[in-house]
Every structure is written in C-alpha cells, then in structure tokens.
Scaffold this active site. Structure first.
Site, PDB file in Angstrom:
ATOM      1  N   GLU A   1      -9.076   4.016  -2.378  1.00  0.00           N
ATOM      2  CA  GLU A   1      -7.820   3.895  -3.111  1.00  0.00           C
ATOM      3  C   GLU A   1      -8.038   3.245  -4.471  1.00  0.00           C
ATOM      4  OE1 GLU A   1      -4.459   2.604  -0.900  1.00  0.00           O
ATOM      5  OE2 GLU A   1      -5.364   3.032   1.060  1.00  0.00           O
TER       6      GLU A   1
ATOM      7  N   TYR B   1       2.078   2.223  15.428  1.00  0.00           N
ATOM      8  CA  TYR B   1       2.810   2.390  14.166  1.00  0.00           C
ATOM      9  C   TYR B   1       4.241   2.893  14.300  1.00  0.00           C
ATOM     10  CZ  TYR B   1       2.641   7.512  13.443  1.00  0.00           C
ATOM     11  OH  TYR B   1       2.834   8.849  13.519  1.00  0.00           O
TER      12      TYR B   1
ATOM     13  N   THR C   1      -4.471   6.397  -0.075  1.00  0.00           N
ATOM     14  CA  THR C   1      -5.737   7.108  -0.006  1.00  0.00           C
ATOM     15  C   THR C   1      -5.768   8.240  -1.016  1.00  0.00           C
ATOM     16  OG1 THR C   1      -5.637   6.690   2.349  1.00  0.00           O
ATOM     17  CG2 THR C   1      -7.338   8.227   1.583  1.00  0.00           C
TER      18      THR C   1
ATOM     19  N   GLU D   1     -10.125  12.383   7.864  1.00  0.00           N
ATOM     20  CA  GLU D   1      -9.943  13.703   7.246  1.00  0.00           C
ATOM     21  C   GLU D   1     -11.279  14.447   7.141  1.00  0.00           C
ATOM     22  OE1 GLU D   1      -6.969  13.506   3.704  1.00  0.00           O
ATOM     23  OE2 GLU D   1      -7.765  11.485   3.996  1.00  0.00           O
TER      24      GLU D   1
ATOM     25  N   ASP E   1       0.855  -1.186   0.000  1.00  0.00           N
ATOM     26  CA  ASP E   1       0.000   0.000   0.000  1.00  0.00           C
ATOM     27  C   ASP E   1       0.892   1.237   0.000  1.00  0.00           C
ATOM     28  OD1 ASP E   1      -2.239   1.605   0.126  1.00  0.00           O
ATOM     29  OD2 ASP E   1      -2.389   1.493   2.306  1.00  0.00           O
TER      30      ASP E   1
ATOM     31  N   LYS F   1      -4.415  -2.205  10.096  1.00  0.00           N
ATOM     32  CA  LYS F   1      -4.852  -2.239   8.699  1.00  0.00           C
ATOM     33  C   LYS F   1      -4.900  -3.655   8.117  1.00  0.00           C
ATOM     34  CE  LYS F   1      -3.268   2.400   7.456  1.00  0.00           C
ATOM     35  NZ  LYS F   1      -4.293   2.933   6.551  1.00  0.00           N
TER      36      LYS F   1
ATOM     37  N   GLU G   1     -10.356   3.918   3.646  1.00  0.00           N
ATOM     38  CA  GLU G   1      -9.462   4.658   2.765  1.00  0.00           C
ATOM     39  C   GLU G   1      -9.827   4.308   1.333  1.00  0.00           C
ATOM     40  OE1 GLU G   1      -5.559   5.627   5.464  1.00  0.00           O
ATOM     41  OE2 GLU G   1      -5.404   3.875   4.151  1.00  0.00           O
TER      42      GLU G   1
ATOM     43  N   HIS H   1      -3.622  13.950   1.326  1.00  0.00           N
ATOM     44  CA  HIS H   1      -3.859  12.968   2.388  1.00  0.00           C
ATOM     45  C   HIS H   1      -2.668  12.917   3.348  1.00  0.00           C
ATOM     46  CE1 HIS H   1      -5.130   9.312   4.430  1.00  0.00           C
ATOM     47  NE2 HIS H   1      -3.953   8.773   4.157  1.00  0.00           N
TER      48      HIS H   1
ATOM     49  N   ARG I   1       0.857  13.685  13.724  1.00  0.00           N
ATOM     50  CA  ARG I   1       2.153  14.221  14.161  1.00  0.00           C
ATOM     51  C   ARG I   1       2.093  15.737  14.288  1.00  0.00           C
ATOM     52  NH1 ARG I   1       2.737   9.870  10.926  1.00  0.00           N
ATOM     53  NH2 ARG I   1       2.376  11.098   9.043  1.00  0.00           N
TER      54      ARG I   1
ATOM     55  N   ASP J   1      -9.155   0.362   1.984  1.00  0.00           N
ATOM     56  CA  ASP J   1      -8.164  -0.050   2.983  1.00  0.00           C
ATOM     57  C   ASP J   1      -8.713   0.310   4.372  1.00  0.00           C
ATOM     58  OD1 ASP J   1      -5.859  -0.661   4.407  1.00  0.00           O
ATOM     59  OD2 ASP J   1      -4.833   1.204   3.852  1.00  0.00           O
TER      60      ASP J   1
ATOM     61  N   THR K   1      -8.890  -5.784   3.688  1.00  0.00           N
ATOM     62  CA  THR K   1      -8.740  -4.775   2.637  1.00  0.00           C
ATOM     63  C   THR K   1      -9.627  -5.241   1.486  1.00  0.00           C
ATOM     64  OG1 THR K   1      -6.461  -4.351   3.321  1.00  0.00           O
ATOM     65  CG2 THR K   1      -7.091  -3.585   1.131  1.00  0.00           C
TER      66      THR K   1
ATOM     67  N   ARG L   1      -8.010   3.467  13.337  1.00  0.00           N
ATOM     68  CA  ARG L   1      -7.077   4.579  13.620  1.00  0.00           C
ATOM     69  C   ARG L   1      -6.510   4.530  15.025  1.00  0.00           C
ATOM     70  NH1 ARG L   1      -5.684   5.819   8.594  1.00  0.00           N
ATOM     71  NH2 ARG L   1      -7.459   6.446   7.331  1.00  0.00           N
TER      72      ARG L   1
ATOM     73  N   GLN M   1      -3.846   1.873  15.008  1.00  0.00           N
ATOM     74  CA  GLN M   1      -2.756   2.372  14.168  1.00  0.00           C
ATOM     75  C   GLN M   1      -1.906   3.408  14.898  1.00  0.00           C
ATOM     76  OE1 GLN M   1      -4.219   4.251  10.585  1.00  0.00           O
ATOM     77  NE2 GLN M   1      -2.190   4.873   9.875  1.00  0.00           N
TER      78      GLN M   1
HETATM   79  O1  LIG Z   1       0.644   9.188   8.091  1.00  0.00           O
HETATM   80  C1  LIG Z   1       0.518   8.095   8.669  1.00  0.00           C
HETATM   81  O2  LIG Z   1       1.159   7.790   9.659  1.00  0.00           O
HETATM   82  C2  LIG Z   1      -0.434   7.101   8.178  1.00  0.00           C
HETATM   83  C3  LIG Z   1      -1.081   7.218   7.038  1.00  0.00           C
HETATM   84  C4  LIG Z   1      -2.078   6.242   6.618  1.00  0.00           C
HETATM   85  O3  LIG Z   1      -2.750   5.583   7.391  1.00  0.00           O
HETATM   86  C5  LIG Z   1      -2.308   6.107   5.196  1.00  0.00           C
HETATM   87  C6  LIG Z   1      -1.950   4.801   4.550  1.00  0.00           C
HETATM   88  O4  LIG Z   1      -2.365   3.651   4.787  1.00  0.00           O
HETATM   89  C7  LIG Z   1      -1.345   5.030   3.236  1.00  0.00           C
HETATM   90  C8  LIG Z   1      -2.391   5.624   2.344  1.00  0.00           C
HETATM   91  O5  LIG Z   1      -3.405   4.956   2.136  1.00  0.00           O
HETATM   92  O6  LIG Z   1      -2.216   6.747   1.842  1.00  0.00           O
HETATM   93 CA   LIG Z   2      -4.019   2.918   2.754  1.00  0.00          CA
END
Ligand SMILES: O=C(O)/C=C/C(=O)CC(=O)CC(=O)O
Ligand SMILES: [Ca+2]
Ligand SMILES: [Mg+2]
Length: 405
Positions: free
Chosen positions: A193, A236, A338, A352, A118, A245, A191, A125, A134, A225, A249, A229, A232
C-alpha cells in the site's frame, strides 16, 4: 527545485535534490534526530540548523510530529532551506560534517502515530477479495463506487520498517471446521500500500475539501498491511477488519514530500458513476499518483503493483474521512488500500497472487508459497517519475516473519 548538489551524486540518483525525503535516525548514542536523505547519506537537520545559525525548534525534535503540525508554509520554507544547504557551495563547510552514511545509522518510525485509517481504493483488489471472501455475491458492494471505503486501524500497531513480525495467534474457523480453534494464523499475508502522512490539524466540525489536500498532507511513504486471512475471514462480519490486521502494520522510513511527486501526479481512472460534490474531482487538480511498487519475497520479484490504477485518490480519501467533521491531528496516517493492477503480476497480496491457495507461487529455490512461512522476508519498494526523466525513490518497507509466540 532540481539544480545541482555539491555532493558527489549521479544525476539520476533516486534520492537527489528533487526528492529530499524526511525521516528519523539515530547514531550509536541512541538519540532520535530528524534527517533528510540525500543519495546514500542522511543530513542531521538539527545539527545543520545549528551549524548555519538557523533557529527552528521543529528541527530539534525527536520525531516529525511538531514539524507536521506547523503546516504547509513552514514545510515549503524548510524544503527551500534544505535545497539551498545541499546545492550552494557556500554552505558546504557547515553542512558536510552533518552528513552520515546511511549504513551507519538506525532508522525509526518517523512520526508519533495519531489515528490510522486503511482504505480500499483498488477496484481490482476489491473485486478479487470480493470473489474470494464473498463468492456468489457481486464482486463490488453497492457503495464501492460512491465512497472510498475504509476502516479505522490500530495506530499503536504501526511499526518501523525492519521490525520483525511475529505470526499472530487468533481464532480461525475453516469452512470444513465444525467449531473455531485458537492458534497461529495459517494464512498470513501482505498488502502492498501507499501511506499518506497528515500534517496540519483541523478543528472538530471542519471538513477538508479536495482542493485543501496539499495544505494538510505532508508526504507519502510505503506500507505493508500484514493480514491474517483466516482470522479476518472468521471475525470480519459485520464490523470489518479487527485482530486479523492489528498485530503489525509496517511503514517505510522515508516520507517523500508531496512537492517531490509533482511529476507523478496523474488523472485517476474514469469514474463510472457520478460522484457527490465533495468527492467529485472531474475539474479539480488530479491527485492520482503514478508510483510503481515492487513486491519481493525472499529476494524474488513477485509483482509490480501500479498505484496509478487506484480508483480513489488520497485527496478523495481525506475529503471523505473529514466529511462528517472528524478532525485531523498531526501524525494522523492513512493508507491507500492494497494496490492491485488489472494484470496477474500487478497484484498486491498473496491471497490474490496464489488465488486463495489454489495456485501456489513457485520460487526460484524450488519451494512454493500460498501464504507466508516463518522466516520469510517481504520487501516492498517503489519509484515515481521525477524531473527530466529521472526517478524519485520511495525506498522500501521490509519485514521478516517470526514463529508464533
Ligand atoms: O474485502 C474484504 O472483506 C477485505 C479486504 C481487505 O482485507 C483489504 C483491506 O485491508 C483494505 C485494502 O487494503 O484494500
Ligand atoms: Ca489493507
Ligand atoms: Mg487511535
């Protein structure tokens, strides 16, 4: 490749002769068969081959995978054959009995997934998620405009459109929590995509150049996807998405051949930094794709994400994915990331659209959403420009949320 079909089909059908997407279907006997969609019918490819005396082992398979491995010359010849079957009235007596109404067949995941990656191709996005995940750091990481960022997803969790999605359990720790807890995700998201199906394999050690993209990619579909959250956000750092995730999917049933998207090809947005040669597409044929997605929640249109706004193209993603010599196998699959455009109503995820829960979305039934509730159904569909002002349909990918186990 357009011309006329002997089928009774409006000239502006999104599933006319200019499209002819491939899928896998079954009749009440349960056997999986390859099919091509024309209008609201499915042509049984194996049966059509037998009826016309064509000997082609790929067409008797239960999935697209053998055909995927055969490569571009075989794909081109098959498309020409199918176009002939459906346009030349001489073929009508043999072909017509092999058509089945879409409403009478079951559709399946059309390939056996090999690897799944992915990507993260939308600048809008990435900037939104950067701001939400962040805060206080730059919206884009320093590498973002130099390489198409991606992560290896879980191939075994790719599911056919329509598969119900069980709300995942997992570890989550909200900012106000002292310790993590285990339980159903409270921030289940989507998401929207675009998916790319490979196609002709490569040997270990041989990168795929930008120009070789159409030799290896068979076609395009839609992807949801699903993303937890809360799981995640807690898991992550530092290795990236994992269980948040990998529970499901969803993939749309119709793989639209690259040839059907010729009119959709467009130049991607201007590049802000010079790219290294293996990614530099300034003088290469453009692989931006002008697909307009639509995201619906319980029938209500939430957004229209434009794939033409993606910063990275699928050709660049494939070149990057293989730049280290990683090999391709038939059934490899990668998703764009996304799709979010610059406008609010072009965002491809709920985090978003409802800005991390602070701006709830109002639905026509009077309810509001920040994230998905049990019973919610999400449908992502798309169309692309076709020949002579028509549209090419990509169909839809759907899924409904079931309560956690
Ligand atoms: O910015 C992040 O930490 C995470 C971003 C995502 O969850 C997006 C991802 O799975 C990739 C995407 O679909 O653009
Ligand atoms: Ca994704
Ligand atoms: Mg794998």
């Amino acid at each position: 490749m357009t011309g006329h079909t002997w089928l009774d089909l409006p000239d502006d059908s999104p599933f006319g002769l200019a499209n002819l997407p491939y899928g896998v279907f079954s009749l009440p006997d349960g056997r999986h068969r390859l099919g091509v969609r024309i209008g609201d019918q499915v042509l049984d490819l194996g049966a059509a081959a037998r009826a016309t005396g064509l000997r082609d082992a790929y067409l008797d398979a239960a999935s697209l995978t053998p055909l995927l491995g055969a490569g571009r010359p075989v794909w081109t010849a098959l498309r020409r054959t199918v176009t002939g079957w459906l346009s030349d009235p001489a073929h009508r007596p043999a072909i017509e009995p092999q058509l089945h109404p879409l409403a009478e067949v079951s559709l399946h995941l059309p390939f056996e997934p090999a690897d799944y990656v992915d990507f993260y191709a939308s600048e809008h996005h990435a900037a939104n998620l950067g701001a939400l995940f962040r805060p206080g750091s730059p919206a884009l990481t320093p590498n973002w405009k130099h390489l198409p960022i991606g992560y290896h997803g879980r191939a075994g969790s790719l599911v056919a459109s329509g598969t119900e999605v069980v709300r995942p359990n997992g570890q989550r720790r909200a900012p106000e929590d002292e310790a993590p807890s285990f339980g159903p995700s409270r921030r289940l998201d989507i998401e929207a995509e675009v998916g790319f199906l490979v196609g002709a394999p490569t040997e270990l050690g041989r990168p795929v150049s930008l120009a070789e993209f159409p030799e290896h990619v068979f076609g395009v579909c839609l992807v949801n996807d699903w993303s937890a959250r809360d799981l995640q956000a807690w898991e992550y750092v530092p290795l990236g998405p994992f269980l948040g995730k990998s529970f499901a999917t969803s993939v749309s049933p119709w793989i639209v051949p690259l040839e059907a998207l010729e009119q959709a090809r467009t130049t991607p947005p201007p590049r802000d930094v010079p790219l290294l040669p293996y990614l530099d597409d300034q003088d290469a044929p453009p692989w931006g794709l002008d697909l307009t997605l639509e995201v619906r929640l319980n029938g209500h249109l939430l957004s229209r994400p434009p794939a033409a706004s993606l910063y990275w193209t699928a050709a660049q993603q494939l070149a990057h994915l293989t730049a280290n010599g990683a090999r391709l196998r038939a059934g490899d699959f990668f998703a764009s990331g996304t799709v979010s455009g610059p406008a609010h109503d072009q965002r491809g995820s709920l985090i978003e659209l409802a800005w991390n829960g602070t701006e709830p979305i109002k639905l026509p039934d009077g309810s509001t959403r920040t994230f998905l509730e049990d019973g919610d159904e999400v449908v992502i569909s798309a169309t692309a420009p076709g020949p002579g002002g028509t549209r090419i349909g990509l169909g839809e990918v759907t899924g409904r949320i079931l309560p956690a186990a």
